[in-house]
Design a protein around this motif. Structure first.
Motif, PDB file in Angstrom:
ATOM      1  N   TYR A 231       0.843  -1.252  -0.061  1.00  0.00           N
ATOM      2  CA  TYR A 231       0.154  -0.242  -0.071  1.00  0.00           C
ATOM      3  C   TYR A 231       0.918   1.477   0.078  1.00  0.00           C
ATOM      4  CZ  TYR A 231      -2.952   3.904   2.035  1.00  0.00           C
ATOM      5  OH  TYR A 231      -3.260   4.907   2.333  1.00  0.00           O
ATOM      6  N   TYR A 232       1.835   1.339   0.925  1.00  0.00           N
ATOM      7  CA  TYR A 232       2.703   2.489   1.381  1.00  0.00           C
ATOM      8  C   TYR A 232       3.571   2.722  -0.208  1.00  0.00           C
ATOM      9  CZ  TYR A 232       1.037   3.387   5.654  1.00  0.00           C
ATOM     10  OH  TYR A 232       0.048   3.597   6.731  1.00  0.00           O
ATOM     11  N   GLU A 233       4.076   1.459  -0.759  1.00  0.00           N
ATOM     12  CA  GLU A 233       4.842   1.363  -1.963  1.00  0.00           C
ATOM     13  C   GLU A 233       4.163   2.098  -2.994  1.00  0.00           C
ATOM     14  OE1 GLU A 233       6.075  -2.492  -2.058  1.00  0.00           O
ATOM     15  OE2 GLU A 233       7.515  -2.461  -0.478  1.00  0.00           O
ATOM     16  N   GLU A 234       2.953   1.878  -3.305  1.00  0.00           N
ATOM     17  CA  GLU A 234       2.212   2.450  -4.169  1.00  0.00           C
ATOM     18  C   GLU A 234       1.991   3.864  -4.163  1.00  0.00           C
ATOM     19  OE1 GLU A 234      -0.150   2.128  -7.940  1.00  0.00           O
ATOM     20  OE2 GLU A 234       1.317   0.831  -7.001  1.00  0.00           O
ATOM     21  N   ILE A 235       1.757   4.402  -3.227  1.00  0.00           N
ATOM     22  CA  ILE A 235       1.566   5.585  -2.866  1.00  0.00           C
ATOM     23  C   ILE A 235       3.185   6.446  -3.016  1.00  0.00           C
ATOM     24  CG2 ILE A 235       1.678   7.519  -0.988  1.00  0.00           C
ATOM     25  CD1 ILE A 235      -0.349   5.745   0.314  1.00  0.00           C
ATOM     26  N   LEU A 236       4.209   5.975  -2.736  1.00  0.00           N
ATOM     27  CA  LEU A 236       5.547   6.346  -2.843  1.00  0.00           C
ATOM     28  C   LEU A 236       5.931   6.420  -4.503  1.00  0.00           C
ATOM     29  CD1 LEU A 236       8.000   7.578  -1.693  1.00  0.00           C
ATOM     30  CD2 LEU A 236       8.948   5.290  -1.643  1.00  0.00           C
ATOM     31  N   ARG A 237       5.342   5.367  -5.186  1.00  0.00           N
ATOM     32  CA  ARG A 237       5.713   5.325  -6.560  1.00  0.00           C
ATOM     33  C   ARG A 237       4.867   6.496  -7.310  1.00  0.00           C
ATOM     34  NH1 ARG A 237       5.804  -0.475  -6.059  1.00  0.00           N
ATOM     35  NH2 ARG A 237       3.539  -0.542  -6.191  1.00  0.00           N
ATOM     36  N   VAL A 238       3.841   6.655  -6.998  1.00  0.00           N
ATOM     37  CA  VAL A 238       2.900   7.664  -7.356  1.00  0.00           C
ATOM     38  C   VAL A 238       3.185   8.980  -7.177  1.00  0.00           C
ATOM     39  CG1 VAL A 238       0.401   8.568  -7.207  1.00  0.00           C
ATOM     40  CG2 VAL A 238       0.522   6.044  -7.398  1.00  0.00           C
TER      41      VAL A 238
END
Length: 279
Positions: free
Chosen positions: A148-155
């Motif tokens: 979940y947090y990895e996706e936010i960081l990538r975005v």
């Protein structure tokens, strides 16, 4: 500053709250400023084929789950701003439920309208919803929290046309395994906050934590303290209203929490620029 910066109306798939009724309710309760932030979730929802500036709420009943009908939304906000000028400040925003692969669609949408404010939220990963447990299913608690947090960081490394990160630890709301220790995600949350601060972006405090019965704020007090320690100053407060009983809920109590956490101001936005209001 008594403002509510996270509001959903009948333009969102999960709300039936008429826009003008919300405004009238906001005026009645003494809100000085509101920002509409209806849902757009590319990847799991489609756009209206009819892109006129006429909207009939009952149309939603005959369609699959859809994003905002953009021309009608923009036109109604403009009418309401003119009608209620002098009574309440009304800003035009949206909540972008972003995933990395949907960024091009949001870039096109953002360039099409004169937004005041954009909440960047993560509602899905891999086009899988959290509230249905589709995303969490088959993963350990560590795996779905980290992803979940990895996706936010990538975005946010790739997309910059937003104002604040919405309900940053929302995965907690749908974590059936219970509260995941902050220490286990502190490293990646730090990277997210550092990137947001570097880009001049903020975070919101979402008061829906109270109605969901969560034991902490959203985002947690740990995240808010870390944001302040890292130098973050841009905060908005929103009720995540979907119904009349949600409007303005816990805003005043949250302002007191913000002061206790060491922040000195709260923000509203105009033309994508933060306006700081001392506490």
């Amino acid at each position: 500053m008594y403002a509510d910066y996270h509001l959903h109306t009948y333009y969102s798939d999960d709300s039936e709250y008429p826009m003008e009724q919300l405004i009238q309710d906001a005026v009645s309760m003494g809100l000085s400023e509101i920002c509409f932030t209806d849902h757009v979730d590319y990847g799991v929802k489609g756009d209206w084929a009819d892109q006129s500036d006429v909207y009939q709420p009952e149309e939603k009943k005959t369609l699959p789950v859809m994003n905002v009908k953009y021309p009608a939304y923009h036109a109604e906000i403009r009418r309401m701003q003119n009608k209620y000028a002098g009574k309440i400040v009304i800003r035009e925003g949206m909540e972008f439920g972003m995933q990395l692969h949907t960024i091009p669609q949001y870039q096109k949408l953002f360039s099409s309208y004169p937004f005041d404010f954009i909440i960047l939220s993560c509602h899905q990963v891999e086009d899988k919803e959290f509230w249905t447990q589709d995303f969490q299913r088959g993963k350990t608690q560590e795996e779905y929290n980290r992803k979940y947090y990895e996706e936010i960081l990538r975005v946010i490394r790739a997309y910059k046309d937003y104002s604040v990160l919405g309900h940053l630890d929302m995965i907690t709301r749908y974590d059936l395994a219970g509260a995941y220790p902050f220490a286990c995600v502190r490293d990646i949350v730090t990277e997210i906050l550092q990137q947001a601060i570097w880009d001049g972006k903020g975070i919101e405090i979402n008061t829906s934590s109270h109605r969901y019965g969560l034991a902490d704020l959203t985002p947690s007090r740990d995240i808010l303290r870390l944001y302040r320690e890292l130098g973050g100053t841009i905060l908005t407060i929103g009720s995540d209203t979907h119904k009349p009983e949600h409007l303005g809920a816990y805003i005043k109590e949250t302002l007191e929490e913000v002061k206790e956490l060491g922040f000195s101001s709260i923000c509203t936005f105009q033309n994508m620029k933060p306006i700081f209001h001392p506490l």
